[in-house]
Enzyme design. Structure first.
Site, short mmCIF file in Angstrom:
data_model
loop_
_atom_site.label_atom_id
_atom_site.label_comp_id
_atom_site.label_asym_id
_atom_site.label_seq_id
_atom_site.Cartn_x
_atom_site.Cartn_y
_atom_site.Cartn_z
N SER A 140 40.97 -35.79 37.29
CA SER A 140 39.72 -35.27 37.86
C SER A 140 38.54 -36.12 37.41
O SER A 140 38.55 -36.71 36.32
CB SER A 140 39.51 -33.83 37.39
OG SER A 140 38.20 -33.38 37.66
N TYR A 165 38.63 -27.61 31.07
CA TYR A 165 39.30 -28.18 32.24
C TYR A 165 39.36 -29.70 32.14
O TYR A 165 40.41 -30.32 32.31
CB TYR A 165 38.58 -27.76 33.52
CG TYR A 165 39.07 -28.48 34.76
CD1 TYR A 165 40.37 -28.29 35.21
CD2 TYR A 165 38.25 -29.35 35.47
CE1 TYR A 165 40.84 -28.96 36.34
CE2 TYR A 165 38.70 -30.02 36.58
CZ TYR A 165 40.00 -29.82 37.02
OH TYR A 165 40.46 -30.49 38.12
#
Length: 353
Positions: A140, A165
């Site tokens: 990501s 995350y």
């Protein structure tokens, strides 16, 4: 440009997170374009967002008959993962299963450890114990944290995540590197930048804004609108993944006689960050054009400028030069074209309900 060293024809491909936004679009593209390819899809269909969207995606894939086989299971279940590898012998693995979302990781950290760390470890272990040609996995843009240098390059240090995350995604990259080094597993990590499009994730801004505006609620624009995001249309993401799947990093032996890790990282982003205020303006225009909202909708009274949220960053901006150099591809869908397709899909899907 690199030469493809993997022929997808007649291959069995495992896609984790197959009911997800990117996973389902990737499966559909592969089944449509490549002859005799078989997709094994695994997804535990969590209720993190409206499961109707996940079932809608799976219904489209069911049209491909036996070439798409779906297994409702959690990749955190090691025995289940091993069983899939033992039974189907997938040669290419695309790991897209993950608990997504920066803000959700602040309130529900357990799910990130289970899916993003334990689940990915199980995939790596299965690759270690089976003859796998290429492991492709989702990272990501969040791994860049609050890096000041833009555009973000895969050569940059990414040691300062600002959310759990992001930390789990950086961990995935480190774990994959270790397994590539130890077991000579060709692996490629993909740092995705703000993926959007039809039948996407409702927790993403463009989708959530639409839902709220339709209900007459206010939308919150963070950092008082002074944010930029490298919005990337889902078809561009899929195009990049399909190209990268077909070239596994080459196995080589180093001067010490040990394997040089067959390991690569790429950004897949639009290389064109858009200001949030411009994004909202385009979104509202396309929602009106599509007939989702009336022509006389009072947008100004439904906007609220608020401070930055914890875990967020002011800008994301992908350096895609490595992707262009190696694969001759750069995402190109304009934000207006992408949001138009989303608005048209939204009208078709939700207004028929």
């Amino acid at each position: 440009m690199v030469s493809y060293n993997i022929d997808l024809k007649d291959k069995t491909i495992l896609i984790t997170g197959a009911a997800g936004f990117i996973g389902a679009n990737l499966a559909k593209r592969l089944l449509t374009e490549f002859e005799h390819v078989t997709i094994i899809g695994i997804d535990n269909i969590t209720d993190y967002y409206d499961v109707r969207l996940k079932h809608e995606r799976l219904n489209e894939l069911a049209a491909f008959g036996k070439r798409f086989r779906f297994i409702k299971e959690n990749i955190a279940n090691k025995q289940a993962v091993e069983h899939i590898f033992d039974e189907y012998h997938p040669k290419i693995i695309v790991n897209l299963a993950a608990q997504a979302g920066v803000r959700y990781s602040i309130t529900n950290p357990d799910s990130y450890v289970e899916s993003n760390l334990v689940g990915f470890y199980n995939i790596l272990e299965a690759c270690r114990n089976h003859d796998v040609e290429h492991l492709v996995y989702a990272s990501s843009s969040s791994v860049y944290g609050s890096n000041k240098k833009v555009p973000y390059s895969t050569e940059d240090k990414v040691d300062n995540p600002v959310s759990l995350y992001a930390a789990t995604k950086k961990s995935n990259e480190l774990m994959a590197h270790a397994y590539s080094k130890l077991y000579n597993i060709p692996s490629t990590g993909l740092r995705f930048f703000t993926v959007y499009g039809p039948c996407g994730r409702p927790d993403m801004a463009y989708f959530g804004f639409t839902d709220k505006l339709l209900k007459g609620e206010k939308i919150q624009i963070f950092n008082y609108g002074n944010c930029k995001r490298d919005f990337t249309y889902v078809d561009d993401i899929v195009e990049g993944v399909v190209r990268i799947m077909q070239h596994a990093p080459e196995k080589r032996t180093g001067e010490d006689g040990l394997p040089v890790p067959p390991y690569k990282l790429y950004n897949i982003g639009n290389n064109n960050p858009e200001n949030l205020t411009d994004f909202v303006q385009i979104l509202q225009e396309e929602l009106v054009t599509a007939g989702v909202l009336p022509q006389d909708y009072d947008f100004e009274s439904h906007k609220e400028l608020v401070p930055m949220q914890p875990g967020d960053v002011p800008v994301t901006y992908a350096d895609t030069s490595a992707l262009e150099h190696d694969f001759g591809f750069r995402p190109h869908t304009s934000l207006r074209d992408g949001l138009r397709k989303f608005a048209e899909w939204y009208k078709m899907f939700y207004f028929k309900q």
